[in-house]
Design an enzyme around this catalytic site. Structure first.
Site, mmCIF file in Angstrom:
data_model
loop_
_atom_site.group_PDB
_atom_site.id
_atom_site.type_symbol
_atom_site.label_atom_id
_atom_site.label_comp_id
_atom_site.label_asym_id
_atom_site.label_seq_id
_atom_site.Cartn_x
_atom_site.Cartn_y
_atom_site.Cartn_z
ATOM 1 N N TYR A 1 13.117 30.475 -19.122
ATOM 2 C CA TYR A 1 14.274 29.682 -19.541
ATOM 3 C C TYR A 1 15.579 30.489 -19.447
ATOM 4 O O TYR A 1 16.657 29.913 -19.290
ATOM 5 C CB TYR A 1 14.102 29.198 -20.987
ATOM 6 C CG TYR A 1 13.450 27.845 -21.123
ATOM 7 C CD1 TYR A 1 12.218 27.585 -20.534
ATOM 8 C CD2 TYR A 1 14.060 26.835 -21.859
ATOM 9 C CE1 TYR A 1 11.614 26.340 -20.682
ATOM 10 C CE2 TYR A 1 13.458 25.595 -22.012
ATOM 11 C CZ TYR A 1 12.242 25.358 -21.426
ATOM 12 O OH TYR A 1 11.645 24.129 -21.579
ATOM 13 N N LYS B 1 -0.806 33.286 -18.581
ATOM 14 C CA LYS B 1 -1.342 33.095 -17.229
ATOM 15 C C LYS B 1 -1.488 34.500 -16.640
ATOM 16 O O LYS B 1 -0.916 34.837 -15.592
ATOM 17 C CB LYS B 1 -0.383 32.205 -16.416
ATOM 18 C CG LYS B 1 -0.932 31.728 -15.076
ATOM 19 C CD LYS B 1 -2.056 30.715 -15.187
ATOM 20 C CE LYS B 1 -2.610 30.411 -13.792
ATOM 21 N NZ LYS B 1 -3.820 29.553 -13.836
ATOM 22 N N ASP C 1 -3.749 26.890 -18.218
ATOM 23 C CA ASP C 1 -4.388 25.684 -17.662
ATOM 24 C C ASP C 1 -5.612 25.309 -18.490
ATOM 25 O O ASP C 1 -5.837 24.142 -18.809
ATOM 26 C CB ASP C 1 -4.722 25.864 -16.169
ATOM 27 C CG ASP C 1 -5.426 27.173 -15.845
ATOM 28 O OD1 ASP C 1 -5.524 28.054 -16.731
ATOM 29 O OD2 ASP C 1 -5.886 27.331 -14.691
ATOM 30 N N ASP D 1 6.704 24.791 -24.376
ATOM 31 C CA ASP D 1 7.388 23.516 -24.174
ATOM 32 C C ASP D 1 6.371 22.460 -23.748
ATOM 33 O O ASP D 1 6.320 21.359 -24.293
ATOM 34 C CB ASP D 1 8.473 23.686 -23.101
ATOM 35 C CG ASP D 1 9.184 22.384 -22.794
ATOM 36 O OD1 ASP D 1 9.540 21.667 -23.752
ATOM 37 O OD2 ASP D 1 9.382 22.071 -21.599
ATOM 38 N N ASP E 1 4.313 19.265 -26.262
ATOM 39 C CA ASP E 1 4.344 17.817 -26.025
ATOM 40 C C ASP E 1 2.928 17.265 -26.012
ATOM 41 O O ASP E 1 2.655 16.182 -26.539
ATOM 42 C CB ASP E 1 5.028 17.487 -24.685
ATOM 43 C CG ASP E 1 6.521 17.206 -24.849
ATOM 44 O OD1 ASP E 1 7.116 17.764 -25.784
ATOM 45 O OD2 ASP E 1 7.079 16.435 -24.042
HETATM 46 C C1 IPM Z 1 12.136 20.966 -26.267
HETATM 47 C C2 IPM Z 1 12.948 20.303 -25.205
HETATM 48 C C3 IPM Z 1 13.994 21.288 -24.723
HETATM 49 C C4 IPM Z 1 13.257 22.455 -24.103
HETATM 50 C C5 IPM Z 1 15.052 20.720 -23.769
HETATM 51 C C6 IPM Z 1 15.761 19.520 -24.347
HETATM 52 C C7 IPM Z 1 16.057 21.780 -23.385
HETATM 53 O O1 IPM Z 1 12.125 19.832 -24.191
HETATM 54 O O2 IPM Z 1 12.716 21.430 -27.259
HETATM 55 O O3 IPM Z 1 10.907 21.026 -26.134
HETATM 56 O O4 IPM Z 1 12.860 22.413 -22.934
HETATM 57 O O5 IPM Z 1 13.073 23.452 -24.803
HETATM 58 MG MG MG Z 2 10.048 19.952 -24.649
#
Ligand code: IPM
Ligand code: MG
Length: 378
Positions: A150, A201, A234, A258, A262
């Site tokens: 990042y 990884k 993975d 990240d 999710d």
């Molecule tokens: C998160 C989001 C952010 C990230 C974006 C909005 C920059 O996806 O906080 O998970 O990638 O960190």
């Molecule tokens: Mg995110």
């Protein structure tokens, strides 16, 4: 680390940054919850509100102004909504709404991002996995937040002639960056089930081979009581949907965190349920902290009174617990959220047969009612 920090008294300064999309709608619910506590004299925050992301770009031409950053640096805690939306898609990278969030993380030094994924009993059926696989699920992902691909240099897109271009990002980690987030994960595991799974990884990426070696070294030297395992990312993605109950604390890099968070969020039934805390290093008794729901700005439902405010409310609870040591109040708020779900109220994202679908505003009203009822019971 702010975990288990002693109560800071009854006050503090709070910066609210609602941002874009559904951010302002869910932040309004957070505000009502905080005001509820304030009105009962349980604590009182000096609350300031400011723009961030696309909203800040529209007003000031930048997703994060110096003035807002200064307020964030001075506040005891920052509550953040969400940023981004199609309206700002065409902007230069440096001006995109997301840069506002990334800038806050970097400038506030918020290197550890705690993303709990626990399943509310009432929602086990809302998961896309079988209820049996997710009921009782209680994982925390500790995501490194200020390093890795990042932020690594060099980065950018350059012309390489002949109408062709080259895009570059750099994955880089140093020993201290790995160890400081590792400590957060190990400390957390000590208060939970005593297990850390470090995800990398290391079979392909040198930077994450270093990650694995440093985590192993840290574990052996400072946390021999914590069971440490390692997993390739993975495989971790696969294991999260195959048998999520095997995890306690997962610690991983910025980008892997990240993605996996999710995935873990969806196990709980909805991205709309997951809060997060981003913490920096303690200095002079203060720990920089920002709390935000994991869900994004959801521009498709913005302004329609459809958003699920519960991840934002749970983010407030994390803030009360971690930044202000207000455990009883955080417990009350958590219990109120569980109570709402048990009573069958659902926003559209977690709607199920036989339940009652409510708007954002109606969920907020119900939250206040639930807090009133629980407070009256004592
Ligand atoms: C998160 C989001 C952010 C990230 C974006 C909005 C920059 O996806 O906080 O998970 O990638 O960190
Ligand atoms: Mg995110």
């Amino acid at each position: 680390m702010a975990l288990n920090k002693a109560p800071a008294g009854t006050g503090g300064t709070l910066l609210m940054l609602p941002g874009d999309g559904i951010g302002p709608e869910v932040m309004a619910v957070a505000r009502r919850a905080i005001d509820w506590f304030g009105a009962r004299g349980r604590f009182s925050f000096e609350v300031e509100e400011d723009l961030v992301g696309g909203a800040s770009y529209d007003a000031h031409g930048a997703p994060l102004t110096d003035g807002t950053l200064d307020k964030a640096l001075a506040a005891d805690a920052v509550l953040f909504g969400a940023v981004g939306g199609p309206k700002w898609d065409g902007l230069d990278f440096s001006l995109k709404p997301e840069r506002g969030l990334l800038g806050l993380r970097k400038e506030m030094g918020l290197f550890a991002n705690l993303r709990p994924a626990s399943v509310f009993p009432a929602l086990a059926d809302a998961s896309s996995l079988k209820a049996g696989l997710v009921s009782g699920l209680d994982i925390v992902i500790v995501r490194e937040l200020t390093g890795g691909v990042y932020f690594g240099e060099p980065r950018g897109v350059e012309d390489i002639g002949g109408g062709e271009r080259r895009g570059v990002n750099t994955l880089v980690y140093t020993t201290p960056e790995i160890r400081r987030v590792g400590r957060v994960a190990f400390e957390l595991a000590r208060k939970r089930d005593g297990r850390v799974c470090s995800v990398d990884k290391a079979n392909v990426l040198e930077a994450t081979l270093l990650w694995r070696e440093e985590m192993a070294g840290l574990g052996a030297e400072e946390y021999p009581d914590v069971a440490l395992s390692h997993m390739y990312v993975d495989n971790a993605a696969m294991q999260l949907v195959r048998d999520p109950g095997q995890f306690d604390v997962i610690v991983t890099t910025n980008m892997f965190g990240d993605i996996l968070s999710d995935c873990a969020a969806m196990l709980t039934g909805s991205l709309g349920m997951l809060p997060s805390a981003s913490l920096g290093a303690e200095k002079d008794g203060r720990t920089p902290a920002l709390y935000e729901p994991v869900h994004g700005s959801a521009p498709d439902i913005a302004g329609k009174d459809l958003a699920n405010p519960l991840a934002m409310v749970s983010s407030v609870s994390m803030m009360l617990r971690y930044s202000f040591g207000l455990r009883e109040d955080a417990d009350l708020l958590d219990a109120a959220v569980s109570g709402l779900l048990s009573s069958g109220l659902r926003t559209a994202d977690i709607m199920q047969d036989g339940k009652t679908e409510v708007s954002t505003g109606a969920m907020a009203d119900a939250l206040i009612g639930e807090l009133d009822r629980r407070a009256a019971r004592g």
